[in-house]
Design an enzyme around this catalytic site. Structure first.
Site, PDB file in Angstrom:
ATOM      1  N   ASP A  11       0.879  -1.157   0.000  1.00  0.00           N
ATOM      2  CA  ASP A  11       0.000   0.000   0.000  1.00  0.00           C
ATOM      3  C   ASP A  11       0.925   1.216   0.000  1.00  0.00           C
ATOM      4  O   ASP A  11       2.105   1.111   0.359  1.00  0.00           O
ATOM      5  CB  ASP A  11      -0.876  -0.029   1.260  1.00  0.00           C
ATOM      6  CG  ASP A  11      -1.796   1.170   1.361  1.00  0.00           C
ATOM      7  OD1 ASP A  11      -2.419   1.546   0.341  1.00  0.00           O
ATOM      8  OD2 ASP A  11      -1.898   1.740   2.464  1.00  0.00           O
ATOM      9  N   ASP A  13       0.156   5.082   1.074  1.00  0.00           N
ATOM     10  CA  ASP A  13       0.062   5.977   2.228  1.00  0.00           C
ATOM     11  C   ASP A  13       0.032   5.170   3.523  1.00  0.00           C
ATOM     12  O   ASP A  13      -0.830   4.330   3.721  1.00  0.00           O
ATOM     13  CB  ASP A  13      -1.191   6.851   2.117  1.00  0.00           C
ATOM     14  CG  ASP A  13      -1.196   7.704   0.856  1.00  0.00           C
ATOM     15  OD1 ASP A  13      -0.114   8.167   0.447  1.00  0.00           O
ATOM     16  OD2 ASP A  13      -2.282   7.903   0.275  1.00  0.00           O
ATOM     17  N   LYS A 111      -9.766  -1.356  -2.907  1.00  0.00           N
ATOM     18  CA  LYS A 111      -9.622  -2.269  -1.777  1.00  0.00           C
ATOM     19  C   LYS A 111     -10.738  -1.984  -0.775  1.00  0.00           C
ATOM     20  O   LYS A 111     -11.042  -0.813  -0.561  1.00  0.00           O
ATOM     21  CB  LYS A 111      -8.248  -2.079  -1.105  1.00  0.00           C
ATOM     22  CG  LYS A 111      -7.077  -2.452  -1.994  1.00  0.00           C
ATOM     23  CD  LYS A 111      -5.733  -2.207  -1.321  1.00  0.00           C
ATOM     24  CE  LYS A 111      -5.396  -0.731  -1.331  1.00  0.00           C
ATOM     25  NZ  LYS A 111      -4.100  -0.399  -0.732  1.00  0.00           N
TER      26      LYS A 111
END
Length: 184
Positions: A11, A13, A111
């Site tokens: 991922d 951030d 997601k």
């Protein structure tokens, strides 16, 4: 060099950079300490390195896809300057409730849906059972599980870890640097 069929999905951030909320320009992008070095080690161990990131700031109109692409190119070059080649960068610009115009939709890429992972699997011919996902929240782990990724890991460098996330994750670690000891 033979390209491996195993990968580490990251991922963005909260895993790669400090999550200050809707990061859209290089001036606001700060790599988490040790991330570049960890990525170098992951690549040295023979893993493909893939970024998968929800970017609802695009959907909400906070920044444009062009802004995102400019930042992504800068991030990619920042990795490359340190000898780390990213094998794929996938993003979802949608949001089912808060999106504007074409970006307001339920999709397979956001997601916890596994769409970004499945796209990478098809394009890069990956063995997901041998692969790892590193995220900072429940939806990351849910996407990894839905796609069939073998090992799904939460890091504490992003969002606060929820009980549900901790229970679903295979491991909870302090930062991306700690993933090296888990790779086979």
């Amino acid at each position: 060099m033979l390209v491996s069929d195993k990968a580490v999905f990251l991922d963005r951030d909260g895993v790669i950079n400090i999550d200050t909320g809707y990061v859209s320009h290089s001036d606001d992008f700060e790599f988490i300490e040790g991330v570049i070095e960890a990525c170098q080690k992951i690549k040295d161990m023979g893993y493909q390195l893939i970024v998968i990131t929800n970017q609802s700031g695009i959907a909400r109109g906070y920044f444009s896809e062009d802004d995102f692409m400019t930042l992504t190119e800068w991030m990619d070059w920042s990795f490359a300057d340190k000898g780390v080649e990213l094998d794929g960068i996938y993003y979802c610009p949608h949001h089912p409730e808060k999106g504007i115009g074409q970006y307001k939709q339920v999709c397979e890429c956001r997601k916890p849906a596994p769409g970004m992972i499945n796209s990478a699997k098809e394009f890069l011919k990956l063995d997901l059972e041998q692969s790892y996902l590193v995220g900072d929240k429940l939806s990351d782990i849910q996407a990894g599980k839905a796609a069939g990724i073998g090992t799904n890991i939460l890091v504490r460098t992003g969002k606060p870890i929820t009980v549900e996330g901790e229970e679903l994750a295979d491991h909870v670690i302090e930062s991306l640097q700690d993933v090296i000891s888990l790779l086979k």
